[in-house]
Design an enzyme around this catalytic site. Structure first.
Site, short mmCIF file in Angstrom:
data_model
loop_
_atom_site.label_atom_id
_atom_site.label_comp_id
_atom_site.label_asym_id
_atom_site.label_seq_id
_atom_site.Cartn_x
_atom_site.Cartn_y
_atom_site.Cartn_z
CG ASP A 72 0.86 65.80 9.58
OD1 ASP A 72 0.25 64.96 8.60
OD2 ASP A 72 1.72 66.37 9.19
CB VAL A 95 -17.76 68.40 8.19
CG1 VAL A 95 -17.97 67.92 9.54
CG2 VAL A 95 -18.99 68.74 7.38
CB SER A 123 -26.11 73.86 9.81
OG SER A 123 -25.10 74.55 9.12
CG PHE A 176 -23.07 71.90 16.33
CD1 PHE A 176 -23.17 71.17 15.41
CD2 PHE A 176 -21.82 72.61 16.76
CE1 PHE A 176 -22.11 70.97 14.08
CE2 PHE A 176 -20.92 72.85 15.61
CZ PHE A 176 -21.14 71.91 14.58
CG ASP A 222 -12.40 77.04 14.63
OD1 ASP A 222 -12.01 77.47 13.47
OD2 ASP A 222 -13.52 76.46 14.53
#
Length: 264
Positions: A72, A95, A123, A176, A222
């Site tokens: 949301d 993801v 990755s 990344f 996180d």
């Protein structure tokens, strides 16, 4: 289109679609079925509605583990940048099965927006091993967790299941530190970071923060993990970022970028 005597507006139809898309990505409609599909490598198994709302378990079947409140929040941030005409694309770094990015693509399609892209950075091989340059991560073993390894092909197939794999979706495969610095991204309206570790969070922040438009959002999935939280605060302190951090659900947080900060 109408239900009874009430004609639905385009906005109401759009919201019905996006709400159903959330429920499907999060597997909320069939939550009671997931208890039958426990995988022995799933270390955080507790498919209840309360846990799905907070995103504090690893779903056996759902295409996202971020939970309802963080989903949301993503929706609200996207709606905000569209309403305020904030320039830029949407990106998620980390993801898993692709659920958040699938929702980003669905949001763009529902609004008929062709001028923005969704960048899907991962990755597609799980988390990286600890980097000695980032000692905070030295005791982590998340790179050994096969349950967190989802291939590029599987994520692309998940997009196809929703008819949301299109030319506005671009995949960045690799660590990344290798992909983000050279990715051809000009401006970002929403950056959603879900890399768990200090190194992954730091790499995403340093590569992407300059590209976030004023009025855009930085979402940290996180933040409750101390590796990630320390990277966020070290980054904010080093580059004098003062925008208030807003809690989402006790795990994730976000802030709206209000000032330019050169981080490179």
């Amino acid at each position: 289109m109408s239900i009874g005597d009430t004609e639905l507006s385009k906005e109401a139809i759009r919201n019905l679609y996006l709400e159903l898309l959330k429920k499907t990505i999060l597997f909320e409609i069939w939550l009671e079925q997931e208890a039958r599909y426990h995988h022995p490598e799933n270390l955080v198994f507790a498919p209840t509605q309360a846990n799905r709302t907070l995103g504090i378990e690893w779903p056996p079947i759902a295409h996202s583990m971020i939970g309802r409140m963080r989903m949301d929040n993503l929706h609200q941030c996207m709606a905000s940048v569209v309403k305020e005409n904030i320039e830029g694309d949407f990106i998620e770094t980390g993801v898993w099965r692709g659920g958040s990015c699938i929702f980003m693509s669905g949001f763009l399609k529902a609004h008929g927006i062709k001028s923005r892209k969704v960048w899907v950075a991962d990755s597609f091989e799980g988390l990286p091993p600890p980097d000695p340059n980032y000692p905070v991560d030295k005791n982590t073993n998340a790179h050994l967790l096969n349950y967190l390894k989802v291939s590029l092909e599987e994520v692309q197939d998940n997009f196809r299941k929703y008819d949301l794999l299109n030319d506005q979706v671009t995949f960045l495969k690799g660590w990344f530190k290798d992909t983000l610095p050279t990715a051809p991204i000009e401006k970002i309206a929403i950056a959603r970071l879900d890399g768990d570790l200090y190194a992954s969070t730091w790499d995403a922040l340093t590569s992407l923060y300059d590209k976030i438009s004023i009025g855009g959002y930085l979402i940290i999935d996180d933040y409750s993990l101390h590796y990630c939280k320390q990277a966020v605060h070290d980054f904010r302190n080093q580059f004098h970022i003062e925008e208030a951090i807003q809690n989402i659900d006790g795990s994730g947080c976000f802030w709206k970028k209000l000032k330019e900060r050169q981080v490179k």
